[in-house]
Enzyme design. Structure first.
Site, PDB file in Angstrom:
ATOM      1  N   ALA A  67      -4.309   2.341   0.035  1.00 39.38           N
ATOM      2  CA  ALA A  67      -4.059   1.750   1.350  1.00 39.38           C
ATOM      3  C   ALA A  67      -2.671   2.141   1.852  1.00 39.38           C
ATOM      4  CB  ALA A  67      -4.172   0.227   1.269  1.00 39.38           C
ATOM      5  N   HIS A  68      -2.599   2.539   3.125  1.00 40.59           N
ATOM      6  CA  HIS A  68      -1.323   2.941   3.709  1.00 40.59           C
ATOM      7  C   HIS A  68      -1.492   3.044   5.217  1.00 40.59           C
ATOM      8  CE1 HIS A  68      -3.647   6.604   3.340  1.00 40.59           C
ATOM      9  NE2 HIS A  68      -2.863   7.179   4.238  1.00 40.59           N
ATOM     10  N   SER A  69      -0.376   3.196   5.904  1.00 40.08           N
ATOM     11  CA  SER A  69      -0.391   3.410   7.344  1.00 40.08           C
ATOM     12  C   SER A  69       0.939   4.041   7.728  1.00 40.08           C
ATOM     13  CB  SER A  69      -0.578   2.090   8.093  1.00 40.08           C
ATOM     14  OG  SER A  69      -0.591   2.314   9.498  1.00 40.08           O
TER      15      SER A  69
END
Length: 301
Positions: A67-69
């Site tokens: 998960a990342h952004s």
């Protein structure tokens, strides 16, 4: 650049966490980034938004979600968190569901986490290291599984490794130049180009939603295969995001990405190879052979 051991804080590791769905799983990992002072709640919601926009491309290997952004104003420093779920959760990926391990990354810039990402990609590709992550009894054991030095991953098909580089574009762009390999006269492992193959420009793009996370995993594995083939000096690999990929696709021989991102990209005018497991040298080896028409007649079943 900080190492993986510096980015993964032992206090940002939780085992056997209950989560009803993928959003709850990401929120659990994001909550650890918040509690360790890496980022704020808004960044956690941004990570969820990425999956809502682009689909479950963050599930980059069987049972593993990254998960990342893009960073927002709440990201204070680069850090990772690790959550192992009490029960598997479905993200909607065709082949890599269900997920039991979620790693969340918040990056303070575009570069400081690259060394750590390369190390993490190498670790996830090792079956024994992945087993250690699944079996860790304490956060400390999980931290050791993530941060001990990774062994060099095994490369496949050593007996049929190509010995020449890809056919290179000539300066005029007509694609008729000889191969750029040192042993250019050894063409025994190349086929006549197929309709969907290309004369090489010596450049490949790996693509994800933000260009900061999963595309770096894919880049690391791809470069490992190219180096093993002896092609690393002929083909440059760059990780990028979907917006940049649309604008730069014509510079590349091929784009490597996930199914969800490929669908979002649409027709970009060059081949797009969909990779299911971003840590699989074998899957990427197969894709490279298709793109560059490398002879597979000697490859064992």
């Amino acid at each position: 650049m900080p190492s993986l051991s510096e980015i993964v804080d032992p206090s940002a590791i939780r085992l056997d966490v209950a989560a009803d769905d993928w959003r709850a799983a990401i929120r659990a990992a994001g909550g650890l980034l918040v509690s360790t002072g890496v980022s704020g709640d808004s960044y956690t919601e941004e990570m969820i938004g990425v999956v809502e926009r682009y689909g479950p491309y963050i599930v980059i290997a069987p049972g593993f979600a990254f998960a990342h952004s893009r960073r927002d104003d709440s990201v204070r420093r680069t850090g990772m968190s690790v959550v192992r779920l009490a029960s598997p959760v479905t993200f909607g990926h065709d082949t890599n569901d269900p997920v039991t391990l979620v790693v969340a990354l918040a990056a303070a810039d575009d570069d400081s986490h690259r060394k750590a990402m390369a190390s993490l990609a190498g670790l996830i590709a090792q079956p024994d290291r992945r087993a250690a992550m699944d079996e860790a009894a304490t956060p400390q054991e999980m931290h050791r599984a993530f941060t001990e030095r990774a062994a060099e991953p095994d490369r496949q098909r050593e007996s049929t490794t190509p010995q020449t580089g890809p056919a290179q574009q000539s300066p005029s762009g007509d694609g008729t130049a000889a191969t750029a390999a040192a042993a250019a006269n050894d063409t025994s492992r190349r086929q006549e180009p197929e309709e969907d193959t290309v004369a090489s420009k010596g450049f490949i793009l790996t693509v994800c939603g933000n260009g900061l996370g999963t595309s770096l995993f894919l880049k690391n594995t791809l470069e490992g295969v190219l180096d093993h083939w002896g092609w690393g000096r002929f083909v440059r690999v760059e990780a990028t995001d979907t917006i940049s990929a649309r604008g730069r696709a014509q510079e590349a021989d091929v784009l490597f990405t996930s199914g969800a991102i490929a669908e979002a990209l649409g027709d970009v005018g060059v081949p797009v190879e969909v990779i299911q497991d971003f840590t699989s040298s074998g899957e990427i080896d197969d894709a490279l052979r298709r793109v560059y028409a490398v002879d597979t007649s000697e490859v064992p079943e």
